[in-house]
Design an enzyme around this catalytic site. Structure first.
Site, short mmCIF file in Angstrom:
data_model
loop_
_atom_site.label_atom_id
_atom_site.label_comp_id
_atom_site.label_asym_id
_atom_site.label_seq_id
_atom_site.Cartn_x
_atom_site.Cartn_y
_atom_site.Cartn_z
N SER A 144 66.44 2.91 28.24
CA SER A 144 65.70 3.84 28.39
C SER A 144 64.29 3.36 28.52
CB SER A 144 65.77 4.71 27.02
OG SER A 144 64.64 5.72 26.79
N TYR A 157 64.58 5.04 17.69
CA TYR A 157 65.23 4.77 18.72
C TYR A 157 64.72 3.95 19.93
CZ TYR A 157 66.79 7.00 23.14
OH TYR A 157 67.55 6.97 24.36
#
Length: 251
Positions: A144, A157
């Site tokens: 990501s 995250y």
């Protein structure tokens, strides 16, 4: 083996109910992929995903897989490779967590880290060894852009994805020359069930767009894929913004 166009004949999706994972499976099955393994926790959603792919003409199997149970990975994934060669493994599992809650509940934060990083390291190494034994195959890892630089709004995250990204890059270097291709995919904000209810970020994308980028990356044997591609330039700039200024950005 992959066909002349670089499309895998067999696919293992780790995270068998992942929207990106299933979008990729559908896209590849619509090309020429014939055998699909969906690895995930047993559930009606996993069964339904298998039915959808079978309706497209694929030979689909499900295998019980829990990212948090690293001790079971070798046995669970070994069953897949024991059935025959796997041309492509897509590591697509992960959880977003809840930043506000996770900051106050360390065990919740640890679950994010263990799922996105520790579980991925375990499963990734098991699959990498099996692919290396075959002498061919691709390992595609969903990272990501959140891992490119820690942001106040999702650093738990983001830190887990940063670790995963570094691991996947290093694994790709370790497997260079073995016949195994490792590709790291860095999507931006993906409109999906996981992000439902969150404020949409600029340059948002979709599971289908990520799947398309994965297919193109396979054809090109890319090592890193950004989705959308313009994020490469955006993140190149953001990485060098001084921290005092970066803290003030609405990210």
């Amino acid at each position: 083996m992959k066909d002349a166009f670089g499309i895998p004949q067999s696919l293992l999706v780790l995270g068998g109910t992942s929207e990106i994972g299933l979008a990729t499976a559908r896209r590849l099955v619509a090309r020429r992929t014939r055998t699909v393994w969906l690895a995930g926790r047993p559930s009606p959603a996993l069964d339904e995903a298998a039915v959808q792919l079978r309706d497209m003409g694929a030979d689909v199997h499900t295998v019980a897989f829990d990212a948090l149970d690293s001790a079971s990975h070798e046995e669970a994934l070994g069953k897949v490779f024991a059935e025959g060669d796997v041309d492509m493994v897509l590591l697509a599992f992960g959880i977003l967590g809840d930043q506000a809650r996770d900051e106050g509940e360390p065990l919740s934060a640890v679950r994010v880290a263990q799922t996105n990083y520790t579980g991925a390291v375990s499963a990734g190494l098991v699959c990498a060894r099996a692919l290396q034994s075959q002498g061919h195959g691709s390992l595609v890892v969903l990272s990501s852009v959140a891992g490119e630089r820690a942001r106040r709004s999702n650093f738990i995250y983001g830190s887990s994805k940063a670790g995963l990204d570094a691991f996947a890059q290093g694994l790709g270097d370790a497997l260079h020359g073995t016949g195994v291709h490792v590709m790291v995919v860095r999507p931006g904000f993906v409109r999906s069930k996981m992000t439902a209810g969150l404020a949409e970020a600029p340059l948002a994308t979709t599971p289908d767009a990520v799947a398309s980028a994965i297919e193109l990356g396979l054809r090109r044997r890319s090592e890193t894929v950004w989705v959308p591609g313009t994020l490469r330039l955006v993140m190149a700039g953001l990485r060098h913004v001084p921290r005092p200024l970066f803290r003030k950005l609405p990210v």
